[in-house]
Design a protein around this motif. Structure first.
Motif, mmCIF file in Angstrom:
data_model
loop_
_atom_site.group_PDB
_atom_site.id
_atom_site.type_symbol
_atom_site.label_atom_id
_atom_site.label_comp_id
_atom_site.label_asym_id
_atom_site.label_seq_id
_atom_site.Cartn_x
_atom_site.Cartn_y
_atom_site.Cartn_z
ATOM 1 N N GLY A 34 0.596 -12.570 37.868
ATOM 2 C CA GLY A 34 -0.296 -11.625 37.220
ATOM 3 C C GLY A 34 -1.642 -11.590 37.921
ATOM 4 O O GLY A 34 -2.081 -12.590 38.475
ATOM 5 N N CYS A 49 1.085 -7.098 36.780
ATOM 6 C CA CYS A 49 1.970 -8.244 36.986
ATOM 7 C C CYS A 49 3.239 -7.773 37.680
ATOM 8 O O CYS A 49 3.577 -6.579 37.661
ATOM 9 C CB CYS A 49 2.302 -8.946 35.683
ATOM 10 S SG CYS A 49 3.254 -7.968 34.518
ATOM 11 N N CYS A 106 7.591 -8.862 33.139
ATOM 12 C CA CYS A 106 6.393 -9.693 33.194
ATOM 13 C C CYS A 106 5.353 -9.170 32.200
ATOM 14 O O CYS A 106 5.392 -8.001 31.800
ATOM 15 C CB CYS A 106 5.806 -9.705 34.610
ATOM 16 S SG CYS A 106 5.270 -8.103 35.230
ATOM 17 N N TYR A 112 -0.046 -17.266 31.347
ATOM 18 C CA TYR A 112 0.265 -17.810 32.655
ATOM 19 C C TYR A 112 -0.156 -19.272 32.709
ATOM 20 O O TYR A 112 -1.126 -19.669 32.070
ATOM 21 C CB TYR A 112 -0.436 -17.005 33.755
ATOM 22 C CG TYR A 112 0.180 -15.633 33.918
ATOM 23 C CD1 TYR A 112 -0.220 -14.571 33.124
ATOM 24 C CD2 TYR A 112 1.200 -15.424 34.845
ATOM 25 C CE1 TYR A 112 0.378 -13.326 33.254
ATOM 26 C CE2 TYR A 112 1.792 -14.184 34.985
ATOM 27 C CZ TYR A 112 1.372 -13.132 34.175
ATOM 28 O OH TYR A 112 1.975 -11.903 34.309
#
Length: 125
Positions: A34, A49, A106, A112
């Protein structure tokens, strides 16, 4: 150890373009990358992303759709963010982040697990 390094920021005129790179090391298997940005005095914002899996699916924040393009070069373990038609409001520190692939698509806003250092993009005349 997973490491990410972002490159490519700088000073760009409004309407100009710049390409950011994120070099990733330490992953085995597929993962999602990302790109985020944080402007002075503002919260961090998810920008785009992409997955390194074969489908190569990607997603974008509404604020950059049609102007930014994300891509991968899996042979180089590098993810690119091509930013076109830049506006002053795109000025920010840009970060790349990674997570093991968990979802079909994603997630622009994350979460993340791993983060790189930021690279500053300044859009100004």
């Amino acid at each position: 150890e997973v490491q990410l390094q972002a490159f490519g920021g700088g000073l760009v005129q409004p309407g100009g373009s710049v390409r950011l790179s994120c070099e990733v090391s330490g992953f085995t298997g597929d993962y999602d990358i990302g790109w985020f940005r944080q402007a002075p005095g503002k919260e961090r914002e998810g920008v785009s992303c992409i997955t390194t899996a074969a489908d190569g699916s990607a997603a974008y924040a509404d604020s950059v759709k049609g102007r930014f393009a994300i891509s991968t070069d899996n042979s180089k373990n590098t993810v690119y963010l091509q930013m076109n038609n830049l506006k002053p409001e795109d000025t920010a520190v840009y970060y790349c982040a990674a997570i093991v692939r968990l979802w079909t698509l994603c997630r622009v806003t994350g979460p993340y697990d791993y983060w790189g250092q930021g690279t500053l993009v300044t859009v100004s005349s």
